[in-house]
Enzyme design. Structure first.
Site, mmCIF file in Angstrom:
data_model
loop_
_atom_site.group_PDB
_atom_site.id
_atom_site.type_symbol
_atom_site.label_atom_id
_atom_site.label_comp_id
_atom_site.label_asym_id
_atom_site.label_seq_id
_atom_site.Cartn_x
_atom_site.Cartn_y
_atom_site.Cartn_z
ATOM 1 N N SER A 125 0.709 -31.899 -26.002
ATOM 2 C CA SER A 125 1.775 -32.895 -25.856
ATOM 3 C C SER A 125 1.484 -34.053 -26.811
ATOM 4 O O SER A 125 0.407 -34.127 -27.412
ATOM 5 C CB SER A 125 1.818 -33.398 -24.415
ATOM 6 O OG SER A 125 0.608 -34.110 -24.146
ATOM 7 N N ASP A 170 4.190 -29.564 -27.756
ATOM 8 C CA ASP A 170 4.953 -29.548 -26.502
ATOM 9 C C ASP A 170 5.789 -30.830 -26.426
ATOM 10 O O ASP A 170 5.276 -31.928 -26.650
ATOM 11 C CB ASP A 170 3.934 -29.495 -25.337
ATOM 12 C CG ASP A 170 4.583 -29.188 -23.999
ATOM 13 O OD1 ASP A 170 5.710 -28.656 -23.978
ATOM 14 O OD2 ASP A 170 3.930 -29.466 -22.963
ATOM 15 N N ASN A 204 5.171 -22.037 -19.642
ATOM 16 C CA ASN A 204 4.300 -23.202 -19.803
ATOM 17 C C ASN A 204 3.477 -23.465 -18.546
ATOM 18 O O ASN A 204 4.024 -23.573 -17.445
ATOM 19 C CB ASN A 204 5.140 -24.450 -20.066
ATOM 20 C CG ASN A 204 5.708 -24.476 -21.469
ATOM 21 O OD1 ASN A 204 5.648 -23.486 -22.194
ATOM 22 N ND2 ASN A 204 6.251 -25.606 -21.853
#
Ligand SMILES: [Zn+2]
Length: 340
Positions: free
Chosen positions: A50, A83, A266
Site C-alpha cells: 500500500s 495496492d 487480497n
C-alpha cells in the site's frame, strides 16, 4: 527470475481456473514468509504494498528486498503490485520504482476517502492504463466502494452502500481498458468485516456471478478477503489482546468466486493476525526475552502457515513452474498491438 507482470500471472490462472493470493507486505519478515510459502507449495504469487507500506519501508528498501526475493527464489513467478494507488502520480512513482502492476483506485478521490463520481473514476483509470501499458505494467481498477478503512485508505462507508453495478462495470472496463477489476460485494477492509457469520444478505456473491457473466474476460479481484479465522483471534485474545468478535470471508465463498472469474484475492488482515498472535504468545510466555529474533521467527512461521493454507485453497499451489516469465517490454508490445 525477475519480477513478472501481474497480467501474465492472472492469464495463467485464467487458463487453469485458479485464484492467486495477493498478500500485503511491510517488512522483510513478511516477504520471507510469503516466498517460503510459495516455495513450499510451488505457487506463483502477487506481493503488494500500500502507499503507507511504501512510506514505512521506504521505496528503496522495498525494491531491494523484492530483488533479493527474486534472486533467492528464482523458480517462483512473483508480481509486485501497488495496492490502492490513490492517484496517477502514485501509480507513476510505483512504475518508476519497478512495480510490475498497479491499482488505481478511482472509486475514491485522491484523498483516499471521498467516494468519487463514475466519470472521475473512468478518467483517472484511463490515464493510468495508457501510461502503465506503455511500459508493460498491469492495471487494476475499482468500481464501487468497499466498506471499512485500512491503512488510512477507505471511505469508511457501510459495506453495502456502494456495491458494484454490473452494467456500469461493463462500461467501465470498455472505457478504461483495465486488466483486472476490483468489485464491491459487501466486504470491508480491516479486521471487522462482518458482525456475524456472513450469508448472502451481507456478502453478495451473486453480484460476482452476474458481473462475470457480462465480463468473462476481465479478471475480478476480491478485496478485504481475509477469512479472519477464529483460532487466530483467540491466540491474540488469550495473550492479552482485545479483539471484539468478528467474521471474515469464508474460504468456500472465495472458492465460489474463483469459479466465477475471481483471479486475485487480497489478503492482509490474516497475516497481521497470525504475526501479532505469535508475538504476543511468545513474549507472554518468555517475559525475560528481548532478542528480536526470538519472537520475529515464530511470527514469520505463523504468517507462512496461514499463507500456505490460502495458496492451497485458492488453487495456485503447484503452478509455479507452468510458464516462463514474459519481459515487460514484450508485454508492452502486446498491449500496443492489441493482442492484450
Ligand atoms: Zn483493498
Amino acid at each position: 527470475m525477475s519480477l513478472v507482470s501481474m497480467r501474465q500471472i492472472l492469464d495463467e490462472a485464467f487458463k487453469d481456473g485458479y485464484g492467486v493470493g495477493a498478500f500485503n507486505v511491510n517488512n522483510m519478515e513478511q516477504i520471507q514468509a510469503i516466498m517460503e510459502a510459495a516455495k513450499e507449495t510451488k505457487s506463483p504469487v502477487i506481493i503488494q504494498a500500500s502507499r503507507r507500506a511504501r512510506s514505512y519501508t521506504n521505496d528503496r528498501f522495498l525494491y531491494h528486498l523484492m530483488m533479493a526475493a527474486t534472486e533467492l527464489y528464482p523458480e517462483i513467478p512473483v508480481a509486485l503490485h501497488q495496492d490502492h494507488g490513490n492517484s496517477p502520480e502514485t501509480c507513476k512513482s510505483a512504475v518508476d520504482m519497478g512495480f510490475t502492476s498497479v491499482m488505481i483506485d478511482g472509486s475514491l478521490e485522491a484523498d483516499g476517502k471521498t467516494p468519487a463520481s463514475f466519470e472521475y473514476n473512468v478518467r483517472v483509470t484511463r490515464e493510468v492504463v495508457e501510461k502503465a501499458h506503455e511500459r508493460g505494467v498491469t492495471v487494476e481498477g475499482e468500481l464501487g466502494c468497499l466498506g471499512g478503512i485500512e491503512d488510512g485508505h477507505g471511505a469508511g462507508v457501510d459495506a453495502m452502500a456502494h456495491l458494484t453495478d454490473p452494467d456500469q462495470a461493463v462500461e467501465f472496463v470498455k472505457r478504461t481498458g483495465v486488466d483486472a477489476l476490483a468489485v464491491a460485494i459487501g466486504t470491508s477492509h480491516g479486521v471487522y468485516k462482518f458482525s456475524r457469520k456472513p450469508d448472502s444478505a451481507i456478502l453478495d456473491m451473486d453480484r460476482i456471478i452476474e458481473i462475470h457473466k457480462r465480463l468473462p474476460k476481465t479478471y475480478l479481484v476480491m478485496h478485504g478477503s481475509s477469512s479472519v479465522p477464529k483460532e487466530l483471534q483467540d491466540i491474540i485474545n488469550a495473550y492479552g489482546g482485545k479483539l471484539k468478535p468478528t467474521w471474515g470471508v469464508p474460504i468456500k465463498e472465495i472458492q465460489l468466486g474463483i469459479q466465477h472469474g475471481v483471479r486475485k484475492i487480497n489478503v492482509d488482515t490474516d497475516s497481521r493476525l497470525a504475526m501479532t498472535g505469535a508475538i504476543r504468545k511468545y513474549l507472554t510466555e518468555h517475559p525475560e526475552e528481548f532478542d528480536l529474533r526470538s519472537y520475529l521467527k515464530p511470527a514469520r512461521e505463523a504468517m507462512k502457515k496461514v499463507i500456505i493454507e490460502r495458496m492451497r485453497s485458492f488453487g495456485q499451489a503447484g503452478h509455479a513452474s507452468d510458464y516462463d516469465p514474459i519481459p515487460l517490454s514484450v508485454m508492452a508490445q502486446r498491449y500496443s498491438n492489441g493482442e492484450l
